[in-house]
Write an enzyme that holds these catalytic residues in place. Structure first.
Site, PDB file in Angstrom:
ATOM      1  CE1 TYR A  47     -10.084  -0.819   0.069  1.00 52.06           C
ATOM      2  CE2 TYR A  47      -8.905  -1.662  -2.107  1.00 52.06           C
ATOM      3  CZ  TYR A  47     -10.394  -0.681  -1.678  1.00 52.06           C
ATOM      4  OH  TYR A  47     -11.305  -1.461  -1.489  1.00 52.06           O
ATOM      5  CG  HIS A 105     -12.995   3.617   0.708  1.00 44.74           C
ATOM      6  ND1 HIS A 105     -11.477   4.099   0.578  1.00 44.74           N
ATOM      7  CD2 HIS A 105     -13.892   3.722   0.276  1.00 44.74           C
ATOM      8  CE1 HIS A 105     -12.058   2.241   0.497  1.00 44.74           C
ATOM      9  NE2 HIS A 105     -13.264   1.645   0.339  1.00 44.74           N
TER      10      HIS A 105
END
Ligand code: A2P
Length: 276
Positions: A47, A105
């Protein structure tokens, strides 16, 4: 703050702030969320906002122990050594000496040679970090049944969480059921379909009926399905409203209407086909 208890006893607030694509005014958004009462922030290396989140938490008047902080290992850092290195870099950016939850992830795709060994090698690093106390709980994200089945056969410590896309119109029932059967808590990313559901006629009607917003309806829907939910917003009013839901229950009939909605709002990200 309502919490769930993971299989290892760790308590996790059931609503957290998702931060995917929040790359501008991050500190302000996190500060707004913390002041509004959020005790759960979900980030990831990918992110690109860990550093700003770390600064915002440091600058807040909150104790670190009162914030449940999640981060995730990115796909380019798969494998035992790289996971450990990536994790320590995250700690530095986040200005902390532990995280509450560390996730892989995305799974290595089943089309990759040695995909099972690669996922298992990454997982071994998470187990070690968990045993060392630097991570309070460990889990995965975007793992489908095939990836979970493989990992469960090879791991010493089972994943405690699986964070997946979940919202009205995209329920992923097979993997949610599998997780429930294996005591893996499911977290919902994109619970409002990344905004794609805000104008859906059925959801608008139901929101009106319960005197709430479509976003709040989607959040409550995830909670009533037993999930932990990670709505994302940069708007101060929405941030507050997404945490402080009015007391209401979606009745069984309306839950069924939402469950039976046509597939809609999917991101298009199939974990076994993504090109990242
Ligand atoms: P905004 O940042 O302006 O609030 P998801 O959590 O499914 O990824 O959805 C995020 C999207 O939904 C963002 O575009 C966000 O816009 C919007 N959103 C989040 N909460 C609300 C809300 N309470 N009302 C309206 N839109 C919302």
């Amino acid at each position: 703050m309502s919490t769930k208890t993971l299989i290892n006893g760790t308590k996790i607030p059931t609503i957290g702030l998702g931060t995917w694509r929040i790359t501008e005014n991050v500190e302000q958004t996190i500060d707004t969320a913390l002041q509004a009462g959020y005790e759960h922030i979900d980030t990831a290396v990918a992110y690109g906002n860990e550093e700003a989140i770390g600064r915002a938490i440091k600058a807040s008047n909150k104790n670190r122990k009162d914030i449940f902080l999640t981060t995730k290992i990115w796909n380019t850092d798969r494998g035992y050594e790289k996971v450990l290195k990536s994790f320590h870099e995250s700690l530095e950016r986040l200005q902390t000496d532990y995280v509450d939850l560390l996730l892989l992830h995305w799974p290595e795709k089943t089309s990759t040679e040695n995909w099972e060994a690669i996922n298992a090698s990454s997982w071994k690093a998470l187990e070690e970090l968990y045993l060392s106390g630097k991570v309070k709980a460990i889990g995965v994200s975007n793992f489908m049944v095939v990836h979970l089945n493989s990992l469960l056969k090879k791991c010493s410590i089972k994943p405690m969480v699986n964070q997946i896309e979940f919202h009205p119109g995209y329920l992923q029932e097979e993997v949610v059921t599998f997780c429930k059967e294996h005591s893996i808590e499911v977290e919902a990313w994109s619970p409002i379909g990344s905004g794609r559901l805000l104008q859906h006629p059925l959801l608008k009607d139901l929101a009106q009926k319960y005197h709430i917003s479509v976003a709040q309806l989607c959040i409550q829907f995830a909670l009533q399905n037993g999930l932990i939910v990670l709505p994302k917003s940069t708007n101060p009013t929405n941030i507050k409203n997404n945490l402080h839901l009015p007391k209401f229950i979606i009745d069984d009939h309306d839950m069924a209407l939402i469950k039976n909605m046509e597939e809609t709002g999917w991101s298009g990200l199939d974990p076994d086909k993504v090109d990242f």
